[in-house]
Design a protein around this motif. Structure first.
Motif, PDB file in Angstrom:
ATOM      1  N   ASP A 232       1.835  -1.040  -6.769  1.00 44.20           N
ATOM      2  CA  ASP A 232       0.748  -0.458  -5.807  1.00 44.20           C
ATOM      3  C   ASP A 232      -0.387  -1.297  -5.875  1.00 44.20           C
TER       4      ASP A 232
ATOM      5  N   SER B 170       4.128   9.984  -4.835  1.00 47.07           N
ATOM      6  CA  SER B 170       2.877  10.301  -4.222  1.00 47.07           C
ATOM      7  C   SER B 170       2.131   9.151  -3.722  1.00 47.07           C
ATOM      8  N   LEU B 171       2.686   7.971  -3.963  1.00 46.94           N
ATOM      9  CA  LEU B 171       2.119   6.814  -3.270  1.00 46.94           C
ATOM     10  C   LEU B 171       2.220   6.658  -2.010  1.00 46.94           C
ATOM     11  N   ASP B 172       0.736   6.069  -1.593  1.00 45.48           N
ATOM     12  CA  ASP B 172       0.591   5.837  -0.075  1.00 45.48           C
ATOM     13  C   ASP B 172       0.937   4.465   0.111  1.00 45.48           C
TER      14      ASP B 172
ATOM     15  N   VAL C   8       1.046   7.123 -12.340  1.00 44.95           N
ATOM     16  CA  VAL C   8       1.558   7.746 -11.126  1.00 44.95           C
ATOM     17  C   VAL C   8       2.759   8.284 -10.919  1.00 44.95           C
TER      18      VAL C   8
ATOM     19  N   ARG D 109      -2.385  -3.249  -3.009  1.00 42.59           N
ATOM     20  CA  ARG D 109      -3.761  -3.073  -2.430  1.00 42.59           C
ATOM     21  C   ARG D 109      -4.611  -4.021  -2.517  1.00 42.59           C
TER      22      ARG D 109
ATOM     23  N   ARG E  64      -6.325   0.988  -8.384  1.00 44.16           N
ATOM     24  CA  ARG E  64      -6.467   2.478  -9.114  1.00 44.16           C
ATOM     25  C   ARG E  64      -5.984   2.427 -10.573  1.00 44.16           C
TER      26      ARG E  64
ATOM     27  N   ARG F  20       2.494   1.857 -10.245  1.00 43.61           N
ATOM     28  CA  ARG F  20       1.192   1.688 -10.330  1.00 43.61           C
ATOM     29  C   ARG F  20       0.823   0.548 -10.268  1.00 43.61           C
TER      30      ARG F  20
ATOM     31  N   GLU G   9     -11.801   4.222  -7.417  1.00 41.57           N
ATOM     32  CA  GLU G   9     -11.144   5.689  -6.943  1.00 41.57           C
ATOM     33  C   GLU G   9     -12.267   6.422  -6.226  1.00 41.57           C
TER      34      GLU G   9
ATOM     35  N   ASP H  63     -12.022   5.127  -2.424  1.00 40.60           N
ATOM     36  CA  ASP H  63     -10.788   5.457  -1.879  1.00 40.60           C
ATOM     37  C   ASP H  63      -9.987   6.630  -2.640  1.00 40.60           C
TER      38      ASP H  63
ATOM     39  N   ALA I   6     -10.504  13.136  -7.601  1.00 36.42           N
ATOM     40  CA  ALA I   6     -11.097  11.630  -7.633  1.00 36.42           C
ATOM     41  C   ALA I   6     -12.422  11.804  -7.842  1.00 36.42           C
TER      42      ALA I   6
ATOM     43  N   GLU J  44      -7.820   9.433  -4.426  1.00 32.96           N
ATOM     44  CA  GLU J  44      -6.546   9.761  -4.548  1.00 32.96           C
ATOM     45  C   GLU J  44      -6.398  11.322  -5.158  1.00 32.96           C
TER      46      GLU J  44
END
Length: 384
Positions: free
Chosen positions: A359, A379-381, A375, A363, A371, A356, A175, A178, A184, A180
């Motif tokens: 994701d 809001s997830l990228d 979540v 990732r 992460r 999560r 975290e 990268d 973070a 969030e």
């Protein structure tokens, strides 16, 4: 002279103290565990949110995506050796053969495992010395192999707290690397002259908020230096090399942060990694408040339901009557639109934890750090 198993535990402990991301930690520990507990194909590694005991990630070399129907079975169906049951158990370790009295084929879980050739399954809770569960490990054996024995179970139980603390630290490292959101964690690498060799984005904010810290003038707070000093000293202590130093510090704003210091010894060079994280409450609570309007007490009850606590246990912990707990549950069920505890757990998982997990699978495929925690799926990228 130390036994082979003790040396194996020491190897895992050393690996778990290094500031690496979760996938690298699992990969390095996989090789060591196989020397002491032979298994089939590859382990299944999980991270869990200690506030809810719900899955936040799954890593298996050969199974890049956890089947959706297996997740549904884990949270909505009865069955043996479920992660939730093992991590809540007294021993924290269980085999499918043991819990089915030697008849694993009577359970749907066995049939799912056999799709990949796993006749035997052992699940181990990864719980830190402080009592928080940060993950689980599952190992498998193909048909015809000897059952997991007492010595192997003892080894896995012995490495469990090290793996848990390693998972916690690895999530923080990921975290920090990268970030969030604004809260973070931050990561600093210092040399033995207390000079900053590297820092992750946003760490200057953390340093500036600590008493007597001034990033613009390269002045590190005394609390950071103290943790770094303790971590570096531990590198020279027999039996304690690499122990993690931890401190809780009040910021200038009146909030709490936690500092973790781990020594990094490579040849003659000595360095230390410092992780700074917010000492905030469980992240699931504000999500429950935002989505369902649960009161503070209802959030507490929901968290305990997620962790599998019975009505009597909740009543004792909150110093209220069982009747009051039932009234809270009735209100919670009404606000969340469910009819049972199991439905509540499943709804929370698929709303805040399954996104999560997915994701984190994405990732991992693109070599980004995992992460932790729940979540808000909006809001997830989703970038590759």
């Amino acid at each position: 002279m130390r036994s082979g198993a003790e040396r194996g535990v020491d190897k895992i402990a050393r690996l778990a103290r290094q500031p690496v991301d979760v996938v690298r930690l699992w990969q390095e520990c996989t090789a060591v565990i196989g020397d002491y507990v032979p298994y089939y194909q590859a382990p299944c590694w999980y991270t869990l949110d200690p506030a809810s005991l719900l899955i936040t990630s799954h890593y298996h070399d050969g199974l890049p995506e956890f089947p959706s129907e297996w997740l549904a079975s884990e949270y909505y169906e009865d069955g043996a050796n479920r992660l939730a049951d093992v991590v809540r158990s007294e021993s924290g370790i269980s085999t499918l053969h043991d819990v089915t009295a030697g008849h694993p084929s009577d359970d749907p879980r066995w049939h799912r495992n056999m799709i990949l050739g796993g006749d035997q399954e052992i699940v181990v809770r990864l719980r830190s010395r402080s009592g928080q569960v940060w993950g689980a490990l599952a190992l498998y054996r193909e048909p015809g192999r000897a059952l997991f024995d007492t010595a192997e179970k003892s080894f896995l139980s012995a490495v469990s707290p090290h793996l848990a603390e390693g998972a916690r630290r690895a999530l923080l490292v990921g975290e920090a690397a990268d970030p969030e959101g604004v809260d973070a964690p931050g990561l600093l690498i210092l040399n033995d002259k207390w000079e900053v060799e590297s820092a992750t984005p946003g760490v200057e904010r953390w340093i500036s908020e600590l008493p007597d810290g001034d990033w613009s003038h390269q002045k590190l707070p005394s609390s950071v230096l103290a943790v770094a000093g303790r971590a570096l000293r531990s590198a020279n202590l027999p039996g304690d090399a690499g122990e993690v130093a931890v401190a809780r510090v009040l910021t200038r704003r009146g909030t709490w942060v936690v500092l973790h210091g781990a020594s990094l010894v490579s040849g003659v060079e000595r360095r230390v990694a410092i992780i700074v994280e917010a000492g905030h409450p469980a992240r699931i609570h504000p999500l429950l408040m935002s989505a369902y309007g649960l009161t503070e007490r209802e959030q507490e009850v929901t968290s305990m339901v997620l962790q599998g606590d019975a009505t009597a246990d909740i009543a004792a912990e909150l110093h209220v009557s069982p009747h009051t707990v039932q009234q809270h549950l009735k209100s919670i069920f009404g606000k969340t639109g469910v009819r049972s505890r199991r439905d509540l757990v499943g709804k929370v998982f698929f709303a805040y934890y399954e996104p999560r997990l997915r994701d984190n699978e994405r990732r991992t495929r693109v070599d980004l750090p995992m992460r932790g925690g729940p979540v808000d799926s909006g809001s997830l990228d989703q970038s590759p």
